[in-house]
Scaffold this active site. Structure first.
Site, mmCIF file in Angstrom:
data_model
loop_
_atom_site.group_PDB
_atom_site.id
_atom_site.type_symbol
_atom_site.label_atom_id
_atom_site.label_comp_id
_atom_site.label_asym_id
_atom_site.label_seq_id
_atom_site.Cartn_x
_atom_site.Cartn_y
_atom_site.Cartn_z
ATOM 1 N N HIS A 247 -4.033 -2.110 -1.288
ATOM 2 C CA HIS A 247 -4.832 -0.970 -1.122
ATOM 3 C C HIS A 247 -4.457 -0.272 -2.728
ATOM 4 C CE1 HIS A 247 -5.697 3.068 0.956
ATOM 5 N NE2 HIS A 247 -5.542 3.436 -0.634
ATOM 6 N N HIS B 298 -6.466 1.989 -6.027
ATOM 7 C CA HIS B 298 -7.598 2.853 -6.725
ATOM 8 C C HIS B 298 -7.581 2.372 -7.982
ATOM 9 C CE1 HIS B 298 -8.297 5.172 -2.932
ATOM 10 N NE2 HIS B 298 -6.831 5.085 -2.858
ATOM 11 N N LYS C 112 -14.133 0.080 4.393
ATOM 12 C CA LYS C 112 -13.306 1.431 4.295
ATOM 13 C C LYS C 112 -13.892 2.740 5.139
ATOM 14 C CE LYS C 112 -9.642 3.927 3.347
ATOM 15 N NZ LYS C 112 -8.379 3.646 2.593
ATOM 16 N N HIS D 275 -8.610 5.126 6.512
ATOM 17 C CA HIS D 275 -7.433 6.194 6.215
ATOM 18 C C HIS D 275 -7.368 7.121 7.468
ATOM 19 C CE1 HIS D 275 -6.462 9.537 3.436
ATOM 20 N NE2 HIS D 275 -6.558 10.174 4.475
ATOM 21 N N HIS E 84 -1.574 3.045 4.303
ATOM 22 C CA HIS E 84 -0.732 3.992 3.952
ATOM 23 C C HIS E 84 -0.018 4.917 4.981
ATOM 24 C CE1 HIS E 84 -4.248 6.442 3.873
ATOM 25 N NE2 HIS E 84 -4.674 6.027 2.443
ATOM 26 N N ASP F 266 -1.533 2.097 -2.942
ATOM 27 C CA ASP F 266 -2.230 3.131 -2.956
ATOM 28 C C ASP F 266 -2.189 3.991 -4.240
ATOM 29 O OD1 ASP F 266 -4.212 5.220 -2.083
ATOM 30 O OD2 ASP F 266 -2.587 6.499 -0.939
HETATM 31 C C1 NCD Z 1 -6.549 8.621 -3.041
HETATM 32 C C2 NCD Z 1 -7.285 8.878 -4.355
HETATM 33 O O1 NCD Z 1 -7.082 9.739 -5.117
HETATM 34 O O2 NCD Z 1 -8.531 8.314 -4.520
HETATM 35 N N1 NCD Z 1 -5.534 9.804 -2.840
HETATM 36 C C3 NCD Z 1 -4.345 9.712 -2.367
HETATM 37 O O3 NCD Z 1 -3.828 10.673 -2.477
HETATM 38 N N2 NCD Z 1 -3.787 8.672 -1.674
HETATM 39 C C4 NCD Z 1 -7.401 8.637 -1.934
HETATM 40 C C5 NCD Z 1 -6.638 8.127 -0.683
HETATM 41 O O4 NCD Z 1 -6.353 6.974 -0.564
HETATM 42 O O5 NCD Z 1 -6.376 8.965 0.073
HETATM 43 ZN ZN ZN Z 2 -6.071 5.263 -1.262
#
Ligand code: NCD
Ligand code: ZN
Length: 335
Positions: free
Chosen positions: A2, A4, A90, A127, A165, A238
């Site tokens: 997971h 970003h 997702k 989520h 998460h 995450d």
């Molecule tokens: C994530 C993001 O910034 O894209 N932020 C986070 O706090 N984890 C989005 C997410 O996974 O909720």
């Molecule tokens: Zn995330």
């Protein structure tokens, strides 16, 4: 499982941190605009691959995902499956987190799509927080289990679901008691901290993420799950980079950046729990198995050596404050 990666110059700034440590990652689709079609996912995959090719040393496979909306069609699921590149869909409850404005307003609108995913064996990545503003922010995950997750898993028993998460003992208990089709990822920061860290002597925006850190009892339940050897629980950082100015603001963004030291942080956690021997399966085996991917053959080497985390990293002309900024790490990865 997971991650970003963002896009454009921001993506190019952070990609090598992950590629240095991991052979692949499930890449989140919450770009702006979101990755709602197979075509967009393939284009995003191309941009990541080109950025990797620009640095020939990096061997890394992005595992793409689709962003579910109220109007996703079942035909899109067939296309995604046929692409061979998309590994999950997702589900962001609308307005629950960063760039979730186009997320799902009511999961009942997606039942035909979930049925197609169940048939196609396409995992649903969740989520797990209700977007009900009446619900206390610390209870959003617990309530989501009752209101959304249990009904989905009952209605679609063969659907593979990754509860992403997780942050509460209720989530740990739910996953443990659910069928083998339900797995969960756990971040390094939820294994390191409870919610006090956000408020020690003042407000600390760089510890703010979603789902938000919880009480100590939940923190302990997550550690226990991570080191338990139960294959339903596996690594998903995450890691979510936001520039320093957008975190240190009157309405700061949610997200903690850990990619610069991800596996080293997990090593520290497992060592402190007396469970270093359980790190490899949590980090490398269980996630691959759940996603039905072959396990990796390569290895990385971690050594016990102190190094200092910079105060800031470069992030597309802005600053990025990584977790542990200005502090030290006890494990180091050998190149
Ligand atoms: C994530 C993001 O910034 O894209 N932020 C986070 O706090 N984890 C989005 C997410 O996974 O909720
Ligand atoms: Zn995330």
């Amino acid at each position: 499982m997971h991650l970003h990666l963002r896009d454009g110059e921001q993506m190019r700034a952070v990609l090598s941190d992950t590629a240095r440590r991991f052979a692949r990652a499930i890449v989140m689709p919450n770009l702006n605009p979101p990755v709602i079609t197979t075509e967009l996912a393939l284009a995003y995959n191309g941009r990541i691959s080109r950025a990797l090719a620009a640095n020939t040393k990096m061997q890394f496979k992005p595992l793409m995902t689709l962003y579910l909306t109220d109007s996703t069609e079942t035909s899109e699921i067939m296309k995604a499956k046929a692409s061979g590149v998309i590994h999950g869909v997702k589900f962001y409850p609308a307005r629950s987190t960063t760039y979730s404005y186009a997320g799902v307003t009511d999961i009942a609108k997606c039942f035909a799509v979930l049925e197609a995913m169940e048939q196609q064996s396409m995992p649903l990545l969740v989520h797990g927080e209700v977007n009900d503003t009446e619900v206390d922010v610390f209870d959003k995950e617990k309530i989501f289990i009752d209101r959304v997750l249990i009904p989905i898993t009952q209605r679609f028993p063969d659907l593979r679901v990754i509860f992403e998460h997780i942050t509460t003992k209720e989530a740990v208990e739910f996953v443990k008691g659910a069928s083998e089709n339900i797995g969960a990822t756990i971040t390094a920061h939820h294994l390191l901290f409870n919610r006090n860290v956000m408020f020690q002597g003042g407000i600390h925006p760089h510890y703010y993420c979603l789902p938000v850190l919880k009480r100590e009892v939940h923190h302990l339940a997550l550690i226990e799950a991570a080191i338990s050897g139960n294959p339903k629980f596996f690594l998903g950082t995450d890691s979510a980079p936001h520039s320093k100015n957008t975190k240190e603001s009157d309405c700061g963004c949610a997200g903690i950046y850990t990619s610069h030291a991800a596996i080293e942080l997990y090593a520290e956690i497992f060592e402190q729990a007396g469970a270093l021997g359980k790190l490899e399966e949590f980090a490398s085996f269980f996630g691959a198995d759940f996603y039905r991917l072959p396990r990796n053959n390569d290895s990385i080497t971690l050594i016990k050596e102190r190094w200092d985390v910079p105060m800031e990293l470069e992030f597309a002309g802005k600053a990025l404050v990584p977790l542990r900024a200005g502090e030290s790490m006890s494990w180091k990865i050998l190149d």
